[in-house]
Every structure is written in structure tokens, then in C-alpha cells.
Design a protein around this motif. Structure first.
Motif, PDB file in Angstrom:
ATOM      1  N   GLN A 134     -72.192  71.416  53.471  1.00  0.00           N
ATOM      2  CA  GLN A 134     -71.324  72.678  53.091  1.00  0.00           C
ATOM      3  C   GLN A 134     -70.395  73.174  53.937  1.00  0.00           C
ATOM      4  OE1 GLN A 134     -75.073  74.798  51.199  1.00  0.00           O
ATOM      5  NE2 GLN A 134     -73.638  75.092  49.618  1.00  0.00           N
ATOM      6  N   THR A 135     -70.224  72.228  55.092  1.00  0.00           N
ATOM      7  CA  THR A 135     -69.466  72.715  56.067  1.00  0.00           C
ATOM      8  C   THR A 135     -67.828  72.728  55.902  1.00  0.00           C
ATOM      9  OG1 THR A 135     -71.249  72.328  57.822  1.00  0.00           O
ATOM     10  CG2 THR A 135     -69.046  72.452  58.766  1.00  0.00           C
ATOM     11  N   LEU A 136     -67.641  71.381  55.328  1.00  0.00           N
ATOM     12  CA  LEU A 136     -66.202  71.161  55.090  1.00  0.00           C
ATOM     13  C   LEU A 136     -65.598  71.536  53.605  1.00  0.00           C
ATOM     14  CD1 LEU A 136     -66.360  67.632  57.069  1.00  0.00           C
ATOM     15  CD2 LEU A 136     -65.525  69.646  57.835  1.00  0.00           C
ATOM     16  N   SER A 137     -64.608  72.081  53.431  1.00  0.00           N
ATOM     17  CA  SER A 137     -64.021  72.371  52.319  1.00  0.00           C
ATOM     18  C   SER A 137     -63.183  71.102  51.762  1.00  0.00           C
ATOM     19  CB  SER A 137     -62.841  73.587  52.267  1.00  0.00           C
ATOM     20  OG  SER A 137     -61.784  72.511  53.037  1.00  0.00           O
ATOM     21  N   LEU A 138     -63.001  70.992  50.419  1.00  0.00           N
ATOM     22  CA  LEU A 138     -62.434  69.969  49.884  1.00  0.00           C
ATOM     23  C   LEU A 138     -61.114  69.320  50.362  1.00  0.00           C
ATOM     24  CD1 LEU A 138     -62.713  67.775  47.528  1.00  0.00           C
ATOM     25  CD2 LEU A 138     -61.695  69.396  46.027  1.00  0.00           C
ATOM     26  N   ALA A 139     -60.270  70.730  50.634  1.00  0.00           N
ATOM     27  CA  ALA A 139     -59.088  70.548  51.386  1.00  0.00           C
ATOM     28  C   ALA A 139     -59.160  69.782  52.714  1.00  0.00           C
ATOM     29  CB  ALA A 139     -58.371  71.916  51.559  1.00  0.00           C
ATOM     30  N   ASP A 140     -60.328  70.207  53.539  1.00  0.00           N
ATOM     31  CA  ASP A 140     -60.699  69.548  54.770  1.00  0.00           C
ATOM     32  C   ASP A 140     -60.630  67.981  54.580  1.00  0.00           C
ATOM     33  OD1 ASP A 140     -60.370  71.859  56.304  1.00  0.00           O
ATOM     34  OD2 ASP A 140     -62.460  72.479  55.980  1.00  0.00           O
TER      35      ASP A 140
END
Length: 389
Positions: A6-12
Motif C-alpha cells: 500500500q506504499t505506491l500509488s497507481l500513478a507511481d
């Protein structure tokens, strides 16, 4: 505890240039290839950053650093010490498998596998000019003693050498083989003179309630050959390296492997994998906790939104094997129901892997990657359900 999933966003994640994120258009949720949606473990990132800063990007040393790091990890996690003195560096697990099969079989000899199974097992065995004999898994996705004995008997018919390529834990089903099952394998292999080669790439990825047992830790496994890599558990497929290990009575076989077989390993890969095994345990525990929640979340979502899909919660790996044969699928181009993976992609914009690629017993199934955020998994199942309306 931090959940790396849950650290990285979908945009990341969409900024990544790996195959997972570049094969399909941006509107597709990629839950197919075995990559995890996580940042690198900090000890791994630090080791790689320091190496790059030093310009330490030359040829790898075919030494024992990797296996020594694995030995420490294995002692802590599995109560077993790998044979550091009987190990060798190889580029990756599947190329290592090819080299091991060359040591114990010749062109035209048989290799037994357990479909449905990891698709490259087929391609690499055929590419190595070996023939495949199948021993299908049971309906519960476990090793079938009767099927395995029949396959061994067929494989050695006429007195030819044969090998058994075992996936442990099993991809795509997530089955973790028990001590009794591995003992059965050892006894049958000894009875029929079949050499056992084991892919243990998913070994660190096992959940509470199941126990991973290294093949070479089992009594009677002295003639076994095993391949291991940290790549799956620490998301390091892009920095390749693996270790080939031999049981006490197979050391002479491993010694015959050409030195050039290890030359394709990445020096950065060895650095990264060694750091992962030595210092990446806490990070792995955080990932496993998140994956454990995800495998149960998927069950809840399917029960609510796709109750016709049958799902056996995996004991290991971050892969889910979904039985979609009861879904009301549209007609495919060749008649009969369409491939569910194609329906989920075309109508739902969710990429999963078609079960047909895994061989006999895979048609009508899909493999779903659990190594994503709970939010992405939830949205994917919603899209899959909507694709059938």
C-alpha cells in the motif's frame, strides 16, 4: 507494521517500465505476470545504490556469497543449512533447470512435470530436446501418487534416464508440498531411478498454516538437484541471479556443469539477492502479512461478486488459481465458452493469465496476481464481475 503493498500509488506504478506495466494500455489493471507492486526493500536498494555509486557493475564472481546468505536465511526460516560447498551460481532458475536436466538426462529422454504448471516448464524442456511426461495434480491441486508412479514408469520405459521437474511451492496453485508428499516423491524417484530437479523460487513466500520444507532437507534426497532465487520474494526479476545446489550424492553431477553456465548471472543481481537474504527478512515479513490479507480479501470479493468462481486459498506464492468454468461466458471464436482471461481483458480491462497456458487441466482457469494493493484487487474483481453482465 507498514504494508509495502500500500506504499505506491497507481500513478507511481504506471511510471515503471517493466513488462507488467508496459504490455497493456494504461486503462488495463495488470494482475498477470509475477511482479509485486512494492518498493524495493531498503537494504536491497542501499546495496544497489552503493554498487552503482562505486561503478561496481562488472562481472560476477562465481563464489559462495549468495549461497552463504541463503544458508543464514534458511537456518533462521527453515531450520536447515544449504550445502554451500556444493552450489554454483546460475543466471536464473529456469536456465539453471536446463543445465541440471542436461546433467542427468540426454536428448530424447523424458522429464516428468505436474500440470497445470508454470508455462516455461514446457518451453524449456522442449527447447532442451527432452520430451514431457505429465503427472497431473489431483482435484485438490496436490501431488497424485498414482499419477506420479504411472508417469515415472512411462518415463524410464526402455531403460532410459529420466528426470522429474518439481515446482515447490507450486505455481500456479500455491500448493505447499507436505513432508509426506515429498517423502513419497523421494521413494518413487528412488524406486524408478528418476532424478529429481526442484524449482524452489517461491520458497520464502509461504503463509501461516503451511510449512515449506526444502527438498534437500528431506531424508533420502541425497541425489536431488535444487534451484533457488531471491527474485520472487523480493521482486528482483530485473536483476537476475540464482543458485544451483546439489545433495551429497549429486555433487559430482553439479561439478560437471560448465563454468560458462554461470556467466550470465548479473553482478548487481548477486549483490541485490545477497542483501535481500541477509537483511531483507523484516521487509519480507511485512509483505507476507499484506499478502495474507489479500488472499483472504480475494475470497471475500469473489464470494460477493463472482460466486461461481471457485477459489482455493493458496498456501504459498502470491498467485491465485481461479476456476472460472462455471461462469456464463460468451461463446469463443472456436465455439464453446470463451477464455475467461480474454473476457476479463476485453470487457473488464483486467489482465490475468489464461489457465490454458499452464497445460493440461488449465483450460477455464485464470491466474491472478495477489501482490497488489487491496484497493487495486477490489477494483479488479469489480471489473471482472461487470465484464460478465
Amino acid at each position: 507494521m507498514v504494508n509495502p503493498l500500500q506504499t505506491l500509488s497507481l500513478a507511481d506504478l504506471r511510471r515503471r517500465t517493466s513488462e507488467k506495466w508496459r504490455r497493456y494500455p494504461p486503462d488495463v489493471l495488470p494482475l498477470w505476470v509475477a511482479e509485486m507492486d512494492v518498493p524495493l526493500a531498503e537494504p536491497v536498494a542501499r546495496a544497489l545504490t552503493e554498487a552503482v555509486a562505486l561503478g561496481d557493475t562488472g562481472y560476477p564472481v562465481n563464489g559462495t556469497d549468495y549461497t552463504a546468505a541463503l544458508a543464514g536465511f534458511a537456518r533462521e526460516r527453515w531450520g536447515w543449512t544449504p550445502p554451500v560447498e556444493q552450489s554454483a551460481l546460475v543466471p536464473d532458475v529456469m536456465l539453471g533447470v536446463v543445465e541440471m536436466l542436461k546433467l542427468v538426462t540426454g536428448p530424447g529422454d523424458a522429464v516428468v512435470i505436474n500440470p497445470p504448471v508454470y508455462p516455461p516448464f514446457f518451453g524449456f524442456v522442449w527447447g532442451g530436446e527432452r520430451r514431457i511426461v505429465e503427472a497431473r495434480l489431483s482435484a485438490e491441486y496436490r501431488l497424485d501418487p498414482d499419477a506420479l508412479e504411472r508417469a515415472f514408469a512411462e518415463a524410464v520405459a526402455g531403460g532410459r534416464p529420466a528426470a522429474y521437474l518439481l515446482c515447490s511451492p507450486h505455481n500456479p496453485t500455491g500448493t505447499v508440498h507436505t513432508a509426506d508428499e515429498l517423502t513419497m516423491v523421494i521413494e518413487l524417484a528412488d524406486r524408478y531411478g528418476v532424478r529429481v530437479v526442484v524449482d524452489e523460487i517461491h520458497a520464502p513466500l509461504v503463509y501461516p498454516g503451511a510449512v515449506f520444507r526444502p527438498y534437500l532437507s528431506m531424508p533420502g534426497s541425497e541425489r536431488g538437484l535444487v534451484l533457488f532465487s531471491a527474485s520472487k520474494a523480493w521482486n528482483l526479476a530485473g536483476v537476475k541471479a540464482a543458485v544451483a545446489m546439489a545433495g551429497p550424492e549429486a555433487g559430482a553431477d553439479l561439478a560437471r556443469m560448465p563454468k560458462v553456465a554461470g556467466d550470465g548471472a548479473s553482478h548487481l543481481g548477486v549483490i541485490a539477492h545477497t542483501a535481500a537474504l541477509r537483511h531483507g527478512g523484516p521487509w519480507l515479513d511485512e509483505v507476507l502479512a499484506g499478502l495474507d490479507r489479500n488472499r483472504r480479501l480475494l475470497g471475500d470479493l469473489l464470494a460477493e461478486l463472482l460466486p461461481e468462481v471457485r477459489y482455493r486459498v493458496p498456501e504459498g506464492t502470491y498467485l491465485a488459481w481461479l476456476d472460472c468454468r462455471e461462469l456464463a461466458l460468451p461463446e469463443g471464436a472456436a465455439g464453446g465458452p470463451a477464455d475467461p482471461a480474454e473476457v476479463f481483458l476485453e470487457r473488464g480491462r483486467v489482465a490475468v493469465v489464461s489457465g490454458s497456458l499452464f497445460g493440461t487441466g488449465g483450460a477455464g482457469y485464470v491466474r491472478f496476481n495477489l501482490a497488489a494493493s487491496p484497493e487495486l484487487i477490489t477494483e479488479a474483481v469489480r471489473r471482472m464481475a461487470a465484464a460478465l453482465r
